[in-house]
Motif scaffolding. Sequence first.
Motif, PDB file in Angstrom:
ATOM      1  N   ASP A  61       0.815  -1.214   0.000  1.00  0.00           N
ATOM      2  CA  ASP A  61       0.000   0.000   0.000  1.00  0.00           C
ATOM      3  C   ASP A  61       0.850   1.266   0.000  1.00  0.00           C
ATOM      4  N   THR A  62       2.130   1.167   0.329  1.00  0.00           N
ATOM      5  CA  THR A  62       3.044   2.307   0.193  1.00  0.00           C
ATOM      6  C   THR A  62       4.332   1.833  -0.456  1.00  0.00           C
ATOM      7  N   VAL A  63       4.967   2.748  -1.179  1.00  0.00           N
ATOM      8  CA  VAL A  63       6.218   2.447  -1.865  1.00  0.00           C
ATOM      9  C   VAL A  63       7.173   3.626  -1.680  1.00  0.00           C
ATOM     10  N   PHE A  64       8.400   3.465  -2.148  1.00  0.00           N
ATOM     11  CA  PHE A  64       9.399   4.524  -2.052  1.00  0.00           C
ATOM     12  C   PHE A  64       9.050   5.701  -2.957  1.00  0.00           C
ATOM     13  N   ALA A  65       8.573   5.386  -4.157  1.00  0.00           N
ATOM     14  CA  ALA A  65       8.223   6.430  -5.130  1.00  0.00           C
ATOM     15  C   ALA A  65       7.353   5.813  -6.204  1.00  0.00           C
ATOM     16  N   TRP A  75      11.376  12.335  -9.394  1.00  0.00           N
ATOM     17  CA  TRP A  75      10.425  13.442  -9.255  1.00  0.00           C
ATOM     18  C   TRP A  75       9.461  13.215  -8.094  1.00  0.00           C
ATOM     19  N   THR A  76       8.801  12.066  -8.068  1.00  0.00           N
ATOM     20  CA  THR A  76       7.795  11.823  -7.035  1.00  0.00           C
ATOM     21  C   THR A  76       8.427  11.659  -5.658  1.00  0.00           C
ATOM     22  N   ARG A  77       9.674  11.124  -5.599  1.00  0.00           N
ATOM     23  CA  ARG A  77      10.352  11.049  -4.309  1.00  0.00           C
ATOM     24  C   ARG A  77      10.645  12.447  -3.774  1.00  0.00           C
ATOM     25  N   ALA A  78      11.075  13.351  -4.678  1.00  0.00           N
ATOM     26  CA  ALA A  78      11.347  14.729  -4.262  1.00  0.00           C
ATOM     27  C   ALA A  78      10.073  15.425  -3.804  1.00  0.00           C
TER      28      ALA A  78
END
Length: 616
Positions: free
Chosen positions: A191-195, A224-227
């Motif tokens: 349900d959650t990931v790093f990015a 991009w999504t991690r930032a």
Amino acid sequence: MAAGSGWFGRRRRPDATASGHPGLEARPVSATAASVVPVAGFPDPLPQLDHDVTVLVTTRSDRHAEVPRLVSVARDAFGRGVDVRAVSYVADASPIDPFGRRLPWARPEPVDGLGSAINAGVAAGVGRTLVLLDTSVSVEVPALHALAAAGSVAQARVRMPDGTIRSGARLLRPGALPWSDNRADTVTGVDTVFAADQPVLSVPGAALVPAPGLPDERMTLTAWTRAVADGDGGPVRVVGEATRSVEAGRTVDAATVDAFSAWSDRAPEGNRVVAGPPLPPWGARPVSPGAHVTGGDAEHLTWSLKIAAPAGPEGDGWGDVHFAAELAGALERLGQHVRVDRRDAHVRDDDASDDVTLVIRGLDRVPPNPASVNLLWVISHPDDVRDTELRSFDAAFAAGPVWAANAAERSGVPVRTLLQATEPAVFHPGARSADDADADRVVFVGSTRGTARPVVSDAVSLGADLRVHGPGWDGTVPAAMLGATSLSRAGVARAYASARVVLNDHWPDMAAGGFVSNRVFDVLASGGVVVTDPVAGLSGVLDVPTLAVAGSRDELAALLDPARPWPSGAERAAVAERIAAEHSFDARARVLLGAARAERTRLHPRAERTRLHPRP
């Protein structure tokens, strides 16, 4: 990530061919010439629009016909007045379709790559949530509702043409190319990931940052999504379902390597990994979860020493081979298990069993093995080593202190000084022979290297009592000065210990970087005297009476004068004893082993805690 980041520049790669792999995008040759520009960043601050949702449809320039489908589903999900835009981008020289007049294009020409498309698409501002959809994706209204309502960065769970699932990117191993999670959600409950790494995602509009201009699609989205998530402070969630007809092939360049190397200090989500084959052109290796097969425990690690020498007789005479063999012996004396991999074995099918990969950097760049600790030791050709390479290793060492300091400042990562070394079991004063043909003469051991070696030509011009060993000298020096074309290691040690003076020189880049040749250590450990060309910082690392520097022909003449006094045998033996203690391969092996254990603990803290403090 700031708009001025080095990720934003993008250099066009040569045209590539279609992959043929199911679900991987073909790479056609462009049929239309057009001006394609990179778009680095957007206005700061970015306008925040009074919309609940902004939908950005990105499309490769040859898929414009798919744009109406996604515009329609966006309007079905959020109403006819939804803020929806489309941006076209060129990837791998894709042809450019006509721009339909009734479509909500943000600009009437394509841009260079997916990152540029994101930046161009949001430049006019965004609503409270940005939903990104690419025309390679099929998605229904419920998934769009879930993405818009996520409240943080989110990606839909994407089913690929081959049936695998993409649930986002996971950082299984710090500093390694993130893994695109393809585990079934019914097994893992992801349900959650790093990015996010698939172009069907949402991000909070207020936390938006510019997308990097990387050629690799998955790393563009991941970085991009991690930032964005780092700025927003929320998780990256996996919500909703989608399918994808095609996925871009992986394209790794220096900027891509730097992008994931920037996460080398983040805690891993996994533990052990298996590394895939290198991805051209920069040698990054993808990872996947896997049991780690090891030849020993944390006290007795399995090492792979990577050297540039080719396999077989062609490489047997390379200095790298002797260097690696003597270092391997020193590590084995510390209880380690060691194998030496030459150029043809830099990547092996069984290298998941390696606990430590040590690249002894000479001529070849070697891709790190993410399944192990990766150490880099630059011992020669420093001008070939780029910052990206330094940043891709867990720890970096260099045999030149001047270069190490400059490289550390330039690259932003620590580069520790670790000088070259000698093997006292081979090079020692006892090797001296008064009856040897080299006794009390000026000696040089080495090949011509296909170029002029000024220290030798100057000695010839000065009429020194010179004796030259090595290949290629016939016809270059007088016949009376020719020694053997090849010497055994014992023969080299005897020549060094017996000579009145041994000559040494360096490649210009090594001298400038302070890289002291291992020949210097070998001669000093043999109780010999060495005269070398100038090396930056030499006096700071080796200040002994049996080492002298000739900065000119006149200085060389004075040092080669048979009447010049040199230290006594007892003084030479004292220098040799000091060199054996401070500059042996055993001393270097202790430093490397300490670094390997420290990095192993950092990368696998839970496993190391369990080993050190087992449960009763």
